[in-house]
Design a protein around this motif. Structure first.
Motif: not given
Length: 138
Positions: A53, A75-76, A82, A84-85, A133-134
């Motif tokens: 990521a 971002y993934r 992409d 993510a958070g 993703d946190s």
């Protein structure tokens, strides 16, 4: 009369050239190999994680440099966007540096250091814990 007209044309041409020569050039965007960029005086840096990521750290673009916010986005895959958070928090000063202090494949920890404006130059650090993703503040 003809000489006067030629002299005026040459004088106006030379004056126009001197004005163009003295124009200041716009400053190009500066970047370093680590992904850090200074654009219009704001901080922007991307950091690749061991998990594949990418984390993007930036100061608020329209805010004053001496006070405002910090936004950290995860971002993934940054190349395709992409997302993510993310997390935002207040800052008193400018971002001095953003470095990974832990970079495992399942857990990462990011340290963001700010320095206050003025004669004190006080520094403060905020930790960001990244797991999957946190992306909360630690």
């Amino acid at each position: 009369m003809k000489r006067l007209l030629v002299a005026l044309c040459i004088a106006s041409t030379l004056t126009a050239c001197s004005v163009n020569i003295n124009k200041s050039k716009p400053q190009p965007q500066q970047s370093t190999s680590s992904g850090q960029q200074q654009t219009s005086g704001s901080f922007l840096k991307s950091i690749n994680l061991a998990s594949g990521a990418t984390v993007v750290v930036e100061e608020g673009r329209l805010e004053p440099r001496s006070i405002g916010s910090v936004t950290v986005k995860l971002y993934r895959d940054l190349n395709v966007g992409d997302f993510a958070g993310g997390v935002s928090f207040t800052r008193d000063g400018t971002i001095l540096k953003a470095v990974l202090i832990e970079n495992g494949s399942d857990k990462q920890k990011l340290s963001i250091t700010t320095v206050t404006a003025g004669s004190g130059n006080y520094q403060a650090s905020q930790l960001i814990c990244i797991k999957g993703d946190s992306i909360p503040l630690c």
